[in-house]
Every structure is written in structure tokens, then in C-alpha cells.
Motif scaffolding. Structure first.
Motif, PDB file in Angstrom:
ATOM      1  N   PRO A 140      72.457  32.057  15.759  1.00  0.00           N
ATOM      2  CA  PRO A 140      72.950  32.834  14.613  1.00  0.00           C
ATOM      3  C   PRO A 140      73.740  34.087  15.013  1.00  0.00           C
ATOM      4  CG  PRO A 140      70.557  32.503  14.513  1.00  0.00           C
ATOM      5  CD  PRO A 140      71.003  32.015  15.837  1.00  0.00           C
ATOM      6  N   SER A 141      73.501  34.606  16.225  1.00  0.00           N
ATOM      7  CA  SER A 141      74.171  35.859  16.588  1.00  0.00           C
ATOM      8  C   SER A 141      75.546  35.633  17.213  1.00  0.00           C
ATOM      9  CB  SER A 141      73.282  36.644  17.552  1.00  0.00           C
ATOM     10  OG  SER A 141      72.973  35.832  18.652  1.00  0.00           O
ATOM     11  N   VAL A 142      75.923  34.373  17.389  1.00  0.00           N
ATOM     12  CA  VAL A 142      77.216  34.064  17.988  1.00  0.00           C
ATOM     13  C   VAL A 142      78.196  33.626  16.895  1.00  0.00           C
ATOM     14  CG1 VAL A 142      78.406  32.637  19.711  1.00  0.00           C
ATOM     15  CG2 VAL A 142      76.028  33.308  20.073  1.00  0.00           C
ATOM     16  N   GLY A 143      79.447  34.064  17.006  1.00  0.00           N
ATOM     17  CA  GLY A 143      80.461  33.650  16.042  1.00  0.00           C
ATOM     18  C   GLY A 143      81.155  32.375  16.510  1.00  0.00           C
ATOM     19  N   PHE A 144      81.274  31.395  15.629  1.00  0.00           N
ATOM     20  CA  PHE A 144      81.940  30.141  15.981  1.00  0.00           C
ATOM     21  C   PHE A 144      83.133  29.891  15.062  1.00  0.00           C
ATOM     22  CE2 PHE A 144      77.578  29.556  17.392  1.00  0.00           C
ATOM     23  CZ  PHE A 144      77.751  29.034  18.655  1.00  0.00           C
ATOM     24  N   GLY A 145      84.201  29.385  15.626  1.00  0.00           N
ATOM     25  CA  GLY A 145      85.349  28.990  14.818  1.00  0.00           C
ATOM     26  C   GLY A 145      85.747  27.574  15.208  1.00  0.00           C
ATOM     27  N   TYR A 146      86.296  26.850  14.247  1.00  0.00           N
ATOM     28  CA  TYR A 146      86.707  25.472  14.517  1.00  0.00           C
ATOM     29  C   TYR A 146      88.004  25.196  13.782  1.00  0.00           C
ATOM     30  CZ  TYR A 146      86.673  20.346  13.943  1.00  0.00           C
ATOM     31  OH  TYR A 146      87.013  19.017  13.889  1.00  0.00           O
ATOM     32  N   THR A 147      89.019  24.825  14.538  1.00  0.00           N
ATOM     33  CA  THR A 147      90.313  24.490  13.948  1.00  0.00           C
ATOM     34  C   THR A 147      90.662  23.058  14.323  1.00  0.00           C
ATOM     35  OG1 THR A 147      90.960  26.773  14.389  1.00  0.00           O
ATOM     36  CG2 THR A 147      92.706  25.263  13.696  1.00  0.00           C
ATOM     37  N   HIS A 148      91.041  22.278  13.344  1.00  0.00           N
ATOM     38  CA  HIS A 148      91.424  20.893  13.614  1.00  0.00           C
ATOM     39  C   HIS A 148      92.828  20.675  13.066  1.00  0.00           C
ATOM     40  CE1 HIS A 148      89.823  16.717  14.556  1.00  0.00           C
ATOM     41  NE2 HIS A 148      91.075  16.518  14.181  1.00  0.00           N
ATOM     42  N   THR A 149      93.760  20.359  13.948  1.00  0.00           N
ATOM     43  CA  THR A 149      95.151  20.191  13.539  1.00  0.00           C
ATOM     44  C   THR A 149      95.609  18.754  13.764  1.00  0.00           C
ATOM     45  OG1 THR A 149      95.500  22.459  14.290  1.00  0.00           O
ATOM     46  CG2 THR A 149      97.466  21.180  13.768  1.00  0.00           C
ATOM     47  N   THR A 150      96.231  18.192  12.768  1.00  0.00           N
ATOM     48  CA  THR A 150      96.810  16.849  12.898  1.00  0.00           C
ATOM     49  C   THR A 150      98.252  16.922  12.410  1.00  0.00           C
ATOM     50  OG1 THR A 150      96.264  16.180  10.662  1.00  0.00           O
ATOM     51  CG2 THR A 150      94.579  15.800  12.314  1.00  0.00           C
ATOM     52  N   GLY A 151      98.951  15.787  12.439  1.00  0.00           N
ATOM     53  CA  GLY A 151     100.312  15.753  11.928  1.00  0.00           C
ATOM     54  C   GLY A 151     100.367  16.074  10.434  1.00  0.00           C
ATOM     55  N   THR A 152      99.256  15.800   9.737  1.00  0.00           N
ATOM     56  CA  THR A 152      99.216  16.011   8.290  1.00  0.00           C
ATOM     57  C   THR A 152      99.010  17.473   7.916  1.00  0.00           C
ATOM     58  OG1 THR A 152      98.108  13.876   8.238  1.00  0.00           O
ATOM     59  CG2 THR A 152      98.197  15.100   6.166  1.00  0.00           C
ATOM     60  N   GLY A 153      98.217  18.150   8.715  1.00  0.00           N
ATOM     61  CA  GLY A 153      97.926  19.536   8.367  1.00  0.00           C
ATOM     62  C   GLY A 153      96.863  20.108   9.279  1.00  0.00           C
ATOM     63  N   SER A 154      96.326  21.266   8.880  1.00  0.00           N
ATOM     64  CA  SER A 154      95.374  21.954   9.719  1.00  0.00           C
ATOM     65  C   SER A 154      94.194  22.438   8.882  1.00  0.00           C
ATOM     66  CB  SER A 154      96.072  23.140  10.396  1.00  0.00           C
ATOM     67  OG  SER A 154      95.184  23.742  11.299  1.00  0.00           O
ATOM     68  N   PHE A 155      93.014  22.410   9.486  1.00  0.00           N
ATOM     69  CA  PHE A 155      91.813  22.876   8.795  1.00  0.00           C
ATOM     70  C   PHE A 155      91.078  23.844   9.699  1.00  0.00           C
ATOM     71  CE2 PHE A 155      87.154  22.017   8.803  1.00  0.00           C
ATOM     72  CZ  PHE A 155      86.853  22.810   7.710  1.00  0.00           C
ATOM     73  N   ARG A 156      90.608  24.951   9.122  1.00  0.00           N
ATOM     74  CA  ARG A 156      89.883  25.914   9.941  1.00  0.00           C
ATOM     75  C   ARG A 156      88.642  26.401   9.204  1.00  0.00           C
ATOM     76  NH1 ARG A 156      89.408  29.617  13.853  1.00  0.00           N
ATOM     77  NH2 ARG A 156      88.505  31.568  13.145  1.00  0.00           N
ATOM     78  N   ILE A 157      87.568  26.560   9.975  1.00  0.00           N
ATOM     79  CA  ILE A 157      86.349  27.138   9.408  1.00  0.00           C
ATOM     80  C   ILE A 157      85.774  28.083  10.457  1.00  0.00           C
ATOM     81  CG2 ILE A 157      84.841  25.260  10.243  1.00  0.00           C
ATOM     82  CD1 ILE A 157      83.261  25.621   7.584  1.00  0.00           C
ATOM     83  N   CYS A 158      85.178  29.189  10.044  1.00  0.00           N
ATOM     84  CA  CYS A 158      84.509  30.047  11.024  1.00  0.00           C
ATOM     85  C   CYS A 158      83.266  30.675  10.414  1.00  0.00           C
ATOM     86  CB  CYS A 158      85.462  31.097  11.583  1.00  0.00           C
ATOM     87  SG  CYS A 158      85.950  32.321  10.393  1.00  0.00           S
ATOM     88  N   THR A 159      82.308  30.980  11.282  1.00  0.00           N
ATOM     89  CA  THR A 159      81.024  31.486  10.793  1.00  0.00           C
ATOM     90  C   THR A 159      81.166  32.888  10.202  1.00  0.00           C
ATOM     91  OG1 THR A 159      80.541  32.140  13.063  1.00  0.00           O
ATOM     92  CG2 THR A 159      79.532  30.118  12.290  1.00  0.00           C
ATOM     93  N   GLU A 160      82.162  33.643  10.672  1.00  0.00           N
ATOM     94  CA  GLU A 160      82.355  34.992  10.143  1.00  0.00           C
ATOM     95  C   GLU A 160      82.642  34.918   8.641  1.00  0.00           C
ATOM     96  OE1 GLU A 160      85.676  37.058  11.783  1.00  0.00           O
ATOM     97  OE2 GLU A 160      85.086  38.961  10.873  1.00  0.00           O
ATOM     98  N   GLU A 161      83.589  34.025   8.315  1.00  0.00           N
ATOM     99  CA  GLU A 161      83.967  33.821   6.923  1.00  0.00           C
ATOM    100  C   GLU A 161      82.779  33.303   6.104  1.00  0.00           C
ATOM    101  OE1 GLU A 161      88.432  32.302   6.064  1.00  0.00           O
ATOM    102  OE2 GLU A 161      86.947  30.759   6.417  1.00  0.00           O
ATOM    103  N   LEU A 162      82.050  32.347   6.693  1.00  0.00           N
ATOM    104  CA  LEU A 162      80.894  31.760   6.011  1.00  0.00           C
ATOM    105  C   LEU A 162      79.830  32.814   5.730  1.00  0.00           C
ATOM    106  CD1 LEU A 162      80.347  28.375   7.895  1.00  0.00           C
ATOM    107  CD2 LEU A 162      81.011  28.652   5.519  1.00  0.00           C
ATOM    108  N   ASN A 163      79.504  33.607   6.764  1.00  0.00           N
ATOM    109  CA  ASN A 163      78.446  34.597   6.606  1.00  0.00           C
ATOM    110  C   ASN A 163      78.808  35.643   5.561  1.00  0.00           C
ATOM    111  OD1 ASN A 163      76.758  33.408   8.438  1.00  0.00           O
ATOM    112  ND2 ASN A 163      77.599  34.541  10.185  1.00  0.00           N
ATOM    113  N   GLU A 164      80.091  36.006   5.535  1.00  0.00           N
ATOM    114  CA  GLU A 164      80.559  36.982   4.557  1.00  0.00           C
ATOM    115  C   GLU A 164      80.339  36.446   3.145  1.00  0.00           C
ATOM    116  OE1 GLU A 164      84.851  38.753   3.696  1.00  0.00           O
ATOM    117  OE2 GLU A 164      84.313  38.782   5.829  1.00  0.00           O
TER     118      GLU A 164
END
Lengths: 131, 182
Positions: free
Chosen positions: B127-151
């Protein structure tokens, strides 16, 4: 239910949950929580530690046990993965080996709930990597 | 390791053990050059040039509990088996980047597997570590991160059953909408 695709959808769910759950006092107090650490190194993952961790999270929720399930590194018992360290409130940690779903079920039903000793304990002679 | 997400779960533990406070997972699918790139970047303690060289050897580990370290060697093996490679860049005191490239359409590229589950489990586990995940394809890109989630969660833990399930579903739905490969 609508598909969850954005943070706004998530916020909606959060509001629903918020009004529903009983906010436990001292919910993060280590004195009252059962701590479950799942060994999640290469050896653990290859032996199915991810499934074991998911099972512990779901089953402790299901049975309403105040538990916090976290990950830890390899404890050196690679032959016995997945390994799980369980710390009951006020007691010494106990490590179990070969924890598949059936074993996890036994640990929850007999060790965590009833406090009975069960087969498959590994004598704790190590220090976890966090220490 | 059966899937790429298993490897990511494994590499993330390395970053956590290196004392990282921010860990970024980046997946990039490039159909034109047929590359499926997975990158894990952290701000942990980093490695010296010599340690970087040794990191992919199975008999090198920084652990004292055992004498082998198979995480990176297995990832390298899988990447190379699908016509790709593994590159590690690291600066002591600044952090490490592990980048594995797989052949996107190669028959020996492992499937991605349950990356949503991996992200959520790891975030709950640390829980004390921040994680981010970005997935990019030819169609588009998706990003999620724990900072945003926790907020957004305003103190409600990610491990709350409904939240955990909703976040997992959110990631899966978004990956689907950018046509992420299996």
C-alpha cells in the motif's frame, strides 16, 4: 449494472460502498488484525502464489475475518512454495508450506478461526526480508 | 512462468525490494514492427554496471536466503524465445528500467494473462508504494495509477471487496476498449 470504464464509475461504486459498510474502528490496528503474508517471489509465483493470495483475500472477506493480506519475498523455502506466513494477534508468526486452495481453506478454518495446530507448518528460524 | 503478467508480478517485487516508491509498468503493442514491449521502471536503489551484467545470470542474487535468482533469467529466456530481447538500464541511487521485447505475433510469445489482477494484488500487497500502468496499442492508450485511485477513494482501502473488484473490472474493460492483445 453498467460497465465500469472510468474513475467516475468507480467513484459511484465507492459512494455506494461507503454508505453500506460499517467503518470498523481500529481497522488497521495490528493488535487486532490477522496478518497474512504470501511469498511472492519467482518461486512462489511459478507455484501459484497469485491464486493463493486471491483465495485468502476472498475467503477472509467472505468469512468476515479482520485480516490484512500482503505480499512478501522468498523466505528460502522454494521447495515448499507457495508459502504463507500467518500472524495471529499477539502471537508469533507461523509459516505454512505447499499452500494451495485446499491448504488455505484448512489454515483459515482451523488455524485462524480455531487456533488449532495443523500439519504443514515450517519451523520459523528465519527473519522476513522486511526486518 | 506461464504468462507475461506473471513475469510482471515478479519484476515488480524486485522494484519493491529495491526500495522504490514509484513503479511504472508500460506495455506497448506495435503491430507495424511486430513488437510487444513490456517495461518496468522504478525509482529504487538501482544497480551498478557490474550488477546489471550479472542480474540476468541465474546464479546471481542479492538475497542471502538462497543462492539462485531466476526472475530476470526466465524473463530473458521467454523474451528471446519469441524473437525479442531483454535490456536493463540502471543508475545507482536513481532507479532501474527493465525492458523486455517479445515478438507480438510470435507463436512462442506467452499470453499477457491476468494483468488487471496482478496490478490490483500488487497494489494491495504494497500500500505504501505508488504503481502506474500504461497500456498502448494502435487503437489507443489506457493508463491507471494508484495515486489517482487513492485520491478518488479518499481513505477507503483498495482492498475493500467491492472496490477491488470494480478496479479489476475497470482495467479489463479499458484494455478491451483499446483492443489489447491476449
Amino acid at each position: 449494472m453498467n460497465k465500469i470504464t472510468s474513475l467516475a464509475d468507480l467513484k459511484r461504486i465507492k459512494e455506494q460502498v461507503h454508505s453500506k459498510i460499517r467503518m470498523r474502528e481500529n481497522s488497521d490496528n495490528a493488535d487486532t488484525l490477522v496478518q497474512i503474508k504470501v511469498g511472492m517471489a519467482t518461486c512462489g509465483i511459478a507455484s501459484g502464489a497469485k491464486e493463493t493470495m486471491t483465495y485468502f483475500i476472498e475467503e477472509t472477506e467472505h468469512q468476515a475475518i479482520d485480516a490484512v493480506v500482503t505480499q512478501t519475498g522468498c523466505m528460502g523455502y522454494c521447495y515448499a512454495e507457495p508459502t504463507v506466513e500467518v500472524t495471529l494477534p499477539g502471537q508469533e508468526p507461523v509459516v505454512f508450506g505447499f499452500v494451495n486452495k485446499a491448504k488455505a481453506r484448512e489454515i483459515i478454518d482451523r488455524y485462524i478461526i480455531k487456533g488449532e495446530m495443523i500439519d504443514g507448518m515450517i519451523p520459523v528460524t528465519y527473519k522476513t526480508i522486511d526486518e | 512462468m506461464k504468462t507475461i503478467s506473471d513475469h510482471i508480478l515478479d519484476i515488480l517485487q524486485n522494484s519493491v525490494r529495491a526500495g522504490a516508491t514509484l513503479i511504472e509498468i508500460m506495455v506497448n503493442e506495435d503491430k507495424t514492427s511486430d513488437i510487444y514491449a513490456v517495461e518496468v521502471k522504478d525509482n529504487g536503489c538501482g544497480m551498478t554496471e557490474e550488477e546489471v551484467q550479472k542480474a540476468v545470470q541465474p546464479f546471481f542474487t542479492t538475497r542471502t536466503t538462497r543462492k539462485v535468482g531466476l526472475g530476470l533469467p526466465l524473463l530473458k529466456q521467454n523474451a528471446e524465445a519469441s524473437g525479442g530481447n531483454l535490456v536493463i538500464r540502471s543508475v545507482p541511487g536513481e532507479g532501474t528500467v527493465v525492458r523486455a521485447e517479445f515478438g507480438l505475433k510470435h507463436i512462442d510469445r506467452p499470453a499477457m494473462g491476468d494483468i488487471a489482477g496482478v496490478f490490483v494484488l500488487t497494489a494491495i500487497g504494497h500500500p505504501s508504494v505508488g504503481f502506474g500502468y500504461t497500456h498502448t496499442t494502435g487503437t489507443g492508450s489506457f493508463r491507471i495509477c494508484t495515486e489517482e485511485l487513492n485520491e478518488m477513494l479518499e481513505g477507503m482501502p483498495l482492498r475493500t471487496p467491492e472496490i477491488r473488484k470494480a478496479v479489476t473490472e475497470l482495467i479489463r474493460n479499458n484494455l478491451q476498449s483499446v483492443d489489447a492483445s491476449a
